[in-house]
Design a protein around this motif. Structure first.
Motif, PDB file in Angstrom:
ATOM      1  N   ALA A  52      35.310  45.143  37.621  1.00 56.88           N
ATOM      2  CA  ALA A  52      36.226  44.622  37.370  1.00 56.88           C
ATOM      3  C   ALA A  52      36.629  44.983  35.759  1.00 56.88           C
ATOM      4  O   ALA A  52      35.884  44.665  35.215  1.00 56.88           O
ATOM      5  CB  ALA A  52      37.028  43.451  37.276  1.00 56.88           C
ATOM      6  N   ASN A  58      40.656  45.548  39.177  1.00 54.64           N
ATOM      7  CA  ASN A  58      40.222  45.673  40.016  1.00 54.64           C
ATOM      8  C   ASN A  58      39.657  46.424  40.960  1.00 54.64           C
ATOM      9  O   ASN A  58      40.390  47.260  41.493  1.00 54.64           O
ATOM     10  CB  ASN A  58      40.995  44.028  40.959  1.00 54.64           C
ATOM     11  CG  ASN A  58      40.967  43.210  40.831  1.00 54.64           C
ATOM     12  OD1 ASN A  58      39.253  42.142  39.877  1.00 54.64           O
ATOM     13  ND2 ASN A  58      42.047  42.412  40.552  1.00 54.64           N
ATOM     14  N   ASN A  93      45.688  45.188  41.124  1.00 53.36           N
ATOM     15  CA  ASN A  93      45.614  45.703  39.106  1.00 53.36           C
ATOM     16  C   ASN A  93      46.777  45.128  38.911  1.00 53.36           C
ATOM     17  O   ASN A  93      47.723  45.874  38.632  1.00 53.36           O
ATOM     18  CB  ASN A  93      45.176  46.549  39.401  1.00 53.36           C
ATOM     19  CG  ASN A  93      44.333  47.183  40.078  1.00 53.36           C
ATOM     20  OD1 ASN A  93      43.454  46.797  39.851  1.00 53.36           O
ATOM     21  ND2 ASN A  93      44.697  48.438  40.219  1.00 53.36           N
TER      22      ASN A  93
END
Length: 83
Positions: free
Chosen positions: A21, A47, A71
């Motif tokens: 991430a 992510n 995200n």
């Protein structure tokens, strides 16, 4: 005076799993007077496909659980006054 902040955090994949991430924050504050400061922060988390990190909460669980590959982002604004 005024101040800006930029933060970038990167987490690499572990053992070939696509679970890394990138997290970044941009912020600024502005002095309205000697004792009052206004501020704003924008946060974004990107992510990888199998990652489910969150912006708040505790790690990959909690009230703000993102779900794998999602995200999340957030905006914080506020004011601080010293008495």
């Amino acid at each position: 005076g005024d101040a800006e902040v930029a933060v970038l955090v990167h987490r690499s994949d572990i053992a070939g799993v696509d679970d890394g991430a990138d997290f970044w924050v941009l912020g600024v504050d502005y002095a309205l007077s000697k004792r009052t400061v206004a501020y704003a922060l924008y946060s974004s988390l990107d992510n990888d496909r199998d990652a489910n990190y969150t912006i708040g909460g505790n790690g990959t669980t909690g009230a703000f659980a993102a779900g794998a590959g999602n995200n999340p982002s957030g905006l914080s604004i506020g004011m601080k006054h010293s008495f």
